[in-house]
Design a protein around this motif. Structure first.
Motif, short mmCIF file in Angstrom:
data_model
loop_
_atom_site.label_atom_id
_atom_site.label_comp_id
_atom_site.label_asym_id
_atom_site.label_seq_id
_atom_site.Cartn_x
_atom_site.Cartn_y
_atom_site.Cartn_z
N UNK A 115 -4.68 8.57 -1.76
CA UNK A 115 -3.59 9.20 -1.04
C UNK A 115 -4.10 10.28 -0.10
N UNK A 116 -3.27 10.57 0.87
CA UNK A 116 -3.49 11.68 1.79
C UNK A 116 -2.23 12.54 1.74
N UNK A 117 -2.17 13.61 2.48
CA UNK A 117 -0.94 14.42 2.46
C UNK A 117 0.29 13.67 2.99
N UNK B 206 -2.51 1.64 -1.29
CA UNK B 206 -2.87 0.76 -2.40
C UNK B 206 -3.62 -0.43 -1.82
N UNK B 207 -4.89 -0.56 -2.18
CA UNK B 207 -5.71 -1.68 -1.73
C UNK B 207 -5.83 -2.69 -2.87
N UNK B 208 -5.31 -3.88 -2.66
CA UNK B 208 -5.37 -4.94 -3.66
C UNK B 208 -6.60 -5.80 -3.41
N UNK B 209 -7.39 -6.03 -4.48
CA UNK B 209 -8.63 -6.80 -4.37
C UNK B 209 -8.73 -7.80 -5.52
N UNK C 165 0.05 0.60 2.97
CA UNK C 165 0.20 2.01 3.30
C UNK C 165 1.68 2.36 3.20
N UNK C 166 2.01 3.38 2.39
CA UNK C 166 3.41 3.75 2.17
C UNK C 166 3.56 5.25 2.17
N UNK C 167 4.75 5.72 2.55
CA UNK C 167 5.02 7.14 2.37
C UNK C 167 5.41 7.35 0.91
N UNK C 168 5.41 8.61 0.47
CA UNK C 168 5.65 8.92 -0.94
C UNK C 168 7.04 8.47 -1.40
N UNK C 169 8.04 8.57 -0.53
CA UNK C 169 9.39 8.14 -0.90
C UNK C 169 9.43 6.65 -1.24
N UNK C 170 8.79 5.85 -0.42
CA UNK C 170 8.78 4.40 -0.67
C UNK C 170 8.06 4.08 -1.98
N UNK D 249 7.83 6.07 -4.62
CA UNK D 249 8.69 6.50 -5.73
C UNK D 249 9.78 5.47 -6.00
N UNK D 250 10.36 4.92 -4.94
CA UNK D 250 11.37 3.88 -5.09
C UNK D 250 10.76 2.63 -5.73
N UNK D 251 9.56 2.26 -5.32
CA UNK D 251 8.88 1.09 -5.90
C UNK D 251 8.58 1.30 -7.38
N UNK D 252 8.14 2.50 -7.75
CA UNK D 252 7.86 2.82 -9.16
C UNK D 252 9.12 2.69 -9.99
N UNK D 253 10.23 3.22 -9.51
CA UNK D 253 11.50 3.13 -10.24
C UNK D 253 11.93 1.68 -10.40
#
Length: 88
Positions: free
Chosen positions: A10-12, A17-20, A36-41, A43-47
């Motif tokens: 992550x960066x600020x 997420x690199x899938x290999x 590449x995702x922002x933190x909001x996206x 968090x939604x994916x985790x939920x």
């Protein structure tokens, strides 16, 4: 696409997420799908994943993750409980 490794950094401003896929006798893996995702996206994916995993486990049973602590089955050598140090 089959993947068995995810590297997460992550960066600020984003989470990457690199899938290999790592295969036996292959010296290197390559990134098959960078995301590449922002933190909001994320968090939604985790939920969403948590919700779907609960539904999956209620239908098919608990998902067992090998190598995690407190598993009932031991594989390989077990430590001797006798710590007295007596030679036998």
């Amino acid at each position: 696409m089959y993947v068995n490794l995810a590297m997460i950094t992550h960066s600020p401003t984003e989470i990457v997420i690199d899938f290999s896929r790592v295969m036996p006798r292959t010296p290197k893996s390559r990134v098959l799908a960078p995301h590449h995702h922002d933190a909001d996206a994320c968090q939604t994916a985790v939920q969403s994943l948590e919700d779907n995993l609960k539904k999956f486990e209620s239908q098919f049973g608990e998902i067992k993750i090998w190598g995690m602590p407190n598993q009932s089955k031991t594989i390989g050598f077990a430590a001797d409980d006798d710590k007295s140090g007596d030679a036998r």
